[in-house]
Design a protein around this motif. Structure first.
Motif, PDB file in Angstrom:
ATOM      1  N   ASP A   1       0.868  -1.174   0.000  1.00 30.73           N
ATOM      2  CA  ASP A   1       0.000   0.000   0.000  1.00 30.73           C
ATOM      3  C   ASP A   1       0.905   1.224   0.000  1.00 30.73           C
ATOM      4  N   ALA A   2       0.635   2.164  -0.891  1.00 27.96           N
ATOM      5  CA  ALA A   2       1.484   3.352  -1.007  1.00 27.96           C
ATOM      6  C   ALA A   2       0.651   4.540  -1.463  1.00 27.96           C
ATOM      7  N   PHE A   3       1.079   5.724  -1.032  1.00 26.29           N
ATOM      8  CA  PHE A   3       0.439   6.970  -1.456  1.00 26.29           C
ATOM      9  C   PHE A   3       1.152   7.442  -2.718  1.00 26.29           C
ATOM     10  N   VAL A   4       0.494   7.277  -3.861  1.00 24.38           N
ATOM     11  CA  VAL A   4       1.070   7.688  -5.142  1.00 24.38           C
ATOM     12  C   VAL A   4       0.021   8.423  -5.967  1.00 24.38           C
ATOM     13  N   ASN A   5       0.468   9.401  -6.721  1.00 23.01           N
ATOM     14  CA  ASN A   5      -0.413  10.159  -7.615  1.00 23.01           C
ATOM     15  C   ASN A   5      -1.653  10.702  -6.905  1.00 23.01           C
TER      16      ASN A   5
ATOM     17  N   SER B   1      15.450  -9.552  -8.519  1.00 23.18           N
ATOM     18  CA  SER B   1      15.298  -8.936  -7.206  1.00 23.18           C
ATOM     19  C   SER B   1      13.833  -8.624  -6.906  1.00 23.18           C
ATOM     20  N   VAL B   2      13.319  -9.202  -5.823  1.00 24.93           N
ATOM     21  CA  VAL B   2      11.969  -8.851  -5.373  1.00 24.93           C
ATOM     22  C   VAL B   2      12.033  -7.409  -4.871  1.00 24.93           C
ATOM     23  N   PRO B   3      11.143  -6.536  -5.343  1.00 27.63           N
ATOM     24  CA  PRO B   3      11.227  -5.123  -4.962  1.00 27.63           C
ATOM     25  C   PRO B   3      11.106  -4.900  -3.456  1.00 27.63           C
ATOM     26  N   CYS B   4      11.878  -3.949  -2.977  1.00 29.73           N
ATOM     27  CA  CYS B   4      11.804  -3.475  -1.595  1.00 29.73           C
ATOM     28  C   CYS B   4      11.172  -2.084  -1.666  1.00 29.73           C
ATOM     29  N   ILE B   5      10.068  -1.893  -0.962  1.00 26.44           N
ATOM     30  CA  ILE B   5       9.376  -0.609  -1.007  1.00 26.44           C
ATOM     31  C   ILE B   5       9.793   0.219   0.209  1.00 26.44           C
ATOM     32  N   VAL B   6      10.242   1.437  -0.079  1.00 28.15           N
ATOM     33  CA  VAL B   6      10.789   2.330   0.933  1.00 28.15           C
ATOM     34  C   VAL B   6       9.974   3.619   0.938  1.00 28.15           C
ATOM     35  N   ARG B   7       9.674   4.117   2.126  1.00 29.61           N
ATOM     36  CA  ARG B   7       9.063   5.450   2.225  1.00 29.61           C
ATOM     37  C   ARG B   7      10.168   6.416   2.617  1.00 29.61           C
ATOM     38  N   ASP B   8      10.531   7.292   1.685  1.00 31.07           N
ATOM     39  CA  ASP B   8      11.638   8.230   1.864  1.00 31.07           C
ATOM     40  C   ASP B   8      11.142   9.539   2.479  1.00 31.07           C
ATOM     41  N   ARG B   9      11.764   9.939   3.601  1.00 29.59           N
ATOM     42  CA  ARG B   9      11.329  11.142   4.311  1.00 29.59           C
ATOM     43  C   ARG B   9      11.712  12.428   3.578  1.00 29.59           C
ATOM     44  N   HIS B  10      12.839  12.428   2.863  1.00 27.80           N
ATOM     45  CA  HIS B  10      13.289  13.646   2.187  1.00 27.80           C
ATOM     46  C   HIS B  10      12.466  13.950   0.942  1.00 27.80           C
ATOM     47  N   LEU B  11      12.155  12.938   0.174  1.00 32.42           N
ATOM     48  CA  LEU B  11      11.326  13.135  -1.015  1.00 32.42           C
ATOM     49  C   LEU B  11       9.842  13.031  -0.680  1.00 32.42           C
ATOM     50  N   ASP B  12       9.535  12.520   0.512  1.00 32.82           N
ATOM     51  CA  ASP B  12       8.166  12.256   0.957  1.00 32.82           C
ATOM     52  C   ASP B  12       7.396  11.473  -0.110  1.00 32.82           C
ATOM     53  N   LYS B  13       8.034  10.379  -0.548  1.00 33.17           N
ATOM     54  CA  LYS B  13       7.398   9.520  -1.541  1.00 33.17           C
ATOM     55  C   LYS B  13       7.850   8.087  -1.333  1.00 33.17           C
ATOM     56  N   PHE B  14       7.134   7.191  -1.997  1.00 35.36           N
ATOM     57  CA  PHE B  14       7.460   5.777  -1.948  1.00 35.36           C
ATOM     58  C   PHE B  14       8.391   5.436  -3.109  1.00 35.36           C
TER      59      PHE B  14
ATOM     60  N   ASP C   1      10.988   5.389  -8.823  1.00 36.39           N
ATOM     61  CA  ASP C   1       9.832   6.120  -8.307  1.00 36.39           C
ATOM     62  C   ASP C   1       8.606   5.224  -8.444  1.00 36.39           C
ATOM     63  N   LEU C   2       7.961   4.912  -7.320  1.00 36.12           N
ATOM     64  CA  LEU C   2       6.818   4.003  -7.347  1.00 36.12           C
ATOM     65  C   LEU C   2       5.608   4.619  -8.056  1.00 36.12           C
ATOM     66  N   ALA C   3       5.563   5.944  -8.159  1.00 38.94           N
ATOM     67  CA  ALA C   3       4.428   6.603  -8.797  1.00 38.94           C
ATOM     68  C   ALA C   3       4.432   6.441 -10.312  1.00 38.94           C
ATOM     69  N   ASN C   4       5.634   6.436 -10.933  1.00 36.04           N
ATOM     70  CA  ASN C   4       5.659   6.444 -12.402  1.00 36.04           C
ATOM     71  C   ASN C   4       6.665   5.482 -13.037  1.00 36.04           C
ATOM     72  N   GLY C   5       7.461   4.775 -12.237  1.00 38.45           N
ATOM     73  CA  GLY C   5       8.406   3.800 -12.772  1.00 38.45           C
ATOM     74  C   GLY C   5       9.704   4.382 -13.285  1.00 38.45           C
ATOM     75  N   SER C   6       9.941   5.677 -13.064  1.00 37.08           N
ATOM     76  CA  SER C   6      11.186   6.280 -13.543  1.00 37.08           C
ATOM     77  C   SER C   6      12.340   5.920 -12.602  1.00 37.08           C
ATOM     78  N   THR C   7      13.522   5.704 -13.170  1.00 41.15           N
ATOM     79  CA  THR C   7      14.704   5.383 -12.378  1.00 41.15           C
ATOM     80  C   THR C   7      15.237   6.665 -11.753  1.00 41.15           C
ATOM     81  N   LEU C   8      15.343   6.673 -10.417  1.00 44.68           N
ATOM     82  CA  LEU C   8      15.842   7.838  -9.695  1.00 44.68           C
ATOM     83  C   LEU C   8      17.360   7.838  -9.620  1.00 44.68           C
TER      84      LEU C   8
END
Length: 189
Positions: free
Chosen positions: A9-13, A60-73, A94-101
């Motif tokens: 569960d993630a807050f995206v878009n 690699s099974v994805p690891c989902i991280v909630r980042d405090r600085h970007l305030d995103k998943f 970026d979990l919201a759009n699939g772009s490589t950070l």
């Protein structure tokens, strides 16, 4: 698609969503994210379908991280088996759009190498992850400190034996992160 899927569960878009992420493992270098928030028939939609440049087969099974600085998943993945350049990488998506950070070289070896599935931990239970741990076939345990921006990386452990397991994490009574992993490999050149 033959990688064990990850559901989160993630807050995206602009809203909370239940997201299922699957990879191709030996079948390719990509990951696909599906919005499975609604149980209604026909309501599943594709959020994104992406290829991460450094991933050589999405093991690699994805690891989902909630980042405090970007305030995103963010999704953290490791590179698959590489018998050509012998490199192991970690990547943030970026979990919201699939772009490589970002991508980060972990190690180079003389033989096949890969990064294993990462694990994150929130040590102060504030809802934001504090550390991400990842291992590689070159026998390293790495830690990313998420309290810095950008994340800082530290080598915590090195052995002459390959590590092909993801670290299991827990917190002891003194508040220290306990990391457990097994040595050895089932992938050979």
């Amino acid at each position: 698609v033959n990688l064990t899927p990850k559901v989160t569960d993630a807050f995206v878009n602009g809203s909370w969503k239940t997201i299922l992420i699957c990879g191709q493992k030996e079948g390719g270098d990509g990951y696909t994210a599906l919005d499975v928030s609604s149980p209604e028939p026909g309501s599943v939609s594709v959020l994104w379908d992406t290829t991460v440049p450094i991933v050589k087969e999405s093991w690699s099974v994805p690891c989902i991280v909630r980042d405090r600085h970007l305030d995103k998943f963010i999704m953290v993945v490791g590179s698959g088996p590489d018998s050509t350049t012998h490199r192991a990488y970690a990547a943030a998506v970026d979990l919201a759009n699939g772009s490589t950070l970002w991508t980060d070289l972990l190690s180079t070896s003389s033989g096949i190498n890969m990064a294993n599935s990462a694990q994150a931990i929130d040590t102060d239970f504030d809802g934001y992850d504090d550390f991400v741990y990842v291992t590689d076939l070159s026998g390293h345990l790495w830690r990313y400190n998420l309290s810095t921006n950008p994340w800082s990386k530290q080598l915590l452990f090195q052995t002459s034996q390959p590590i092909q397991t993801s670290p299991a994490l827990s917190i002891d009574q003194a508040g220290r992160v306990v990391k457990t992993m097994a040595l050895g490999a089932y992938i050979k050149e």
